[in-house]
Design an enzyme around this catalytic site. Structure first.
Site, short mmCIF file in Angstrom:
data_model
loop_
_atom_site.label_atom_id
_atom_site.label_comp_id
_atom_site.label_asym_id
_atom_site.label_seq_id
_atom_site.Cartn_x
_atom_site.Cartn_y
_atom_site.Cartn_z
N ASP A 51 0.83 -1.19 0.00
CA ASP A 51 0.00 0.00 0.00
C ASP A 51 0.88 1.26 0.00
OD1 ASP A 51 -2.30 -1.49 0.05
OD2 ASP A 51 -2.59 -1.33 2.22
N TYR A 79 6.81 -8.44 8.55
CA TYR A 79 6.39 -7.05 8.67
C TYR A 79 6.70 -6.50 10.05
CZ TYR A 79 3.50 -7.95 4.51
OH TYR A 79 3.05 -8.29 3.26
N ASP A 93 -6.78 1.62 8.66
CA ASP A 93 -5.45 2.21 8.82
C ASP A 93 -5.58 3.72 9.01
OD1 ASP A 93 -5.96 3.26 6.30
OD2 ASP A 93 -4.72 1.79 5.25
N ARG A 184 -3.63 -5.18 8.21
CA ARG A 184 -4.69 -4.28 8.68
C ARG A 184 -5.80 -5.04 9.40
NH1 ARG A 184 -7.27 -1.39 4.05
NH2 ARG A 184 -6.20 -2.93 2.77
#
Length: 312
Positions: A51, A79, A93, A184
């Protein structure tokens, strides 16, 4: 007065994998196009989108490397995720509108217990603000139009979720997960389980299969280099397959394998193998072994093999 004609770039065959540290605010495709322009590459593709609000490792494939981009797409990912506890948003988010604010009263010990519940195989419902397609259109288009689409849950695996920091309602997790995991959604689910809600404040991809962000370069640093220096940064296509077992063939067998012919080999059955010719680093392609037969999956052309050997 007519605007000056834009200078055409002379494209060329470039083969390999560039490990890019994608900056904040740039789409994966925009990052790919900038790197492709800097390398004057004819053919390029990325290995799964990040993203715009996410940063970190984005492997970019060029030429022969594009044949193996699916390997990176299917690989486990790592991550560094920062969760804002107590705030839920429309998108899950920091980009979305705030839906609710609550006081995040959870202690670190309580958070450790909740996070541990998400380790292993779990069910996730993909977010509406995602690129998943429904009747040919990405879900985020429906979401922006205020249309809700029912989404089936999918099974993903969280291998690890270590607490790196927790301060002032910000929880940072080091996550190792399977492909297709939505961080997310993980953030929202953890917040829901804690009873205060949560959204993703920041996300950085640190790992994709055997590749790590420590090996990556920024776009700014790439732009400051000469073309020769940029090309020297390219990893060979087989770097995407570095954690697979390998098999070497002699000259005649290698030539036959490159035509797609099955070869008899003295090796155990394997789902994935890297195949090499007699010369050091003469990567030929990917294959699998079944009942003593080496069966090609993705092959380089003889021209691509020669080009990569010339670059070594």
């Amino acid at each position: 007065m007519n605007a000056p004609a834009r200078q055409r770039i002379q494209r060329r065959a470039v083969h390999g994998v560039l490990l890019l540290d994608k900056p904040l605010g740039l789409s994966s495709n925009d990052a790919l196009q900038k790197a492709k322009w800097l390398l004057r590459a004819e053919k390029a593709g990325h290995t799964g989108t990040l993203d715009p609000l996410a940063t970190g490792l984005l492997p970019l494939c060029f030429g022969a490397g594009t044949k193996f981009s699916q390997v990176s797409l299917d690989a486990d990912k790592g991550y560094l995720a920062t969760l804002q506890l107590g705030i839920t948003t429309t998108t899950g988010d920091a980009e979305g509108e705030v839906l609710e604010r609550r006081e995040p009263n959870a202690t670190r010990a309580q958070i450790e217990v909740i996070v541990a519940r998400f380790i292993g195989e779990i069910e996730q419902v993909p977010p509406m603000y995602s690129a998943l397609k429904h009747e040919g259109r990405p879900l985020y288009e429906y979401a922006r139009a205020g249309i809700h689409i029912e989404r089936p849950s999918r099974r993903v695996t969280i291998h690890r979720a270590d607490i790196v920091a927790f301060e002032n309602g910000l929880l940072t997790l080091d996550v190792a997960c399977s492909k297709g995991t939505y961080i997310r959604t993980l953030a929202e689910d953890i917040g829901r389980a804690l009873g205060c809600g949560a959204s993703l404040a920041a996300l950085r991809r640190t790992k994709s299969g055997p590749l790590t962000v420590e090996q990556a370069i920024s776009l700014d640093a790439l732009a400051a280099m000469s073309e020769q220096e940029r090309e020297a940064l390219l990893h060979p296509p087989d770097s995407l397959l570095a954690d697979w077992p390998s098999l070497s063939l002699d000259g005649e067998e290698a030539a036959r394998f490159l035509t797609g012919l099955r070869r008899r080999v003295q090796a155990q059955d394997a789902i994935n193998v890297r195949v090499y010719g007699p010369q050091p680093k003469a990567f030929l392609g990917s294959a699998h072994i079944q009942s003593g037969e080496l069966i090609a999956d993705r092959l380089l052309s003889p021209q691509e093999v020669d080009s990569l050997l010339g670059a070594v």
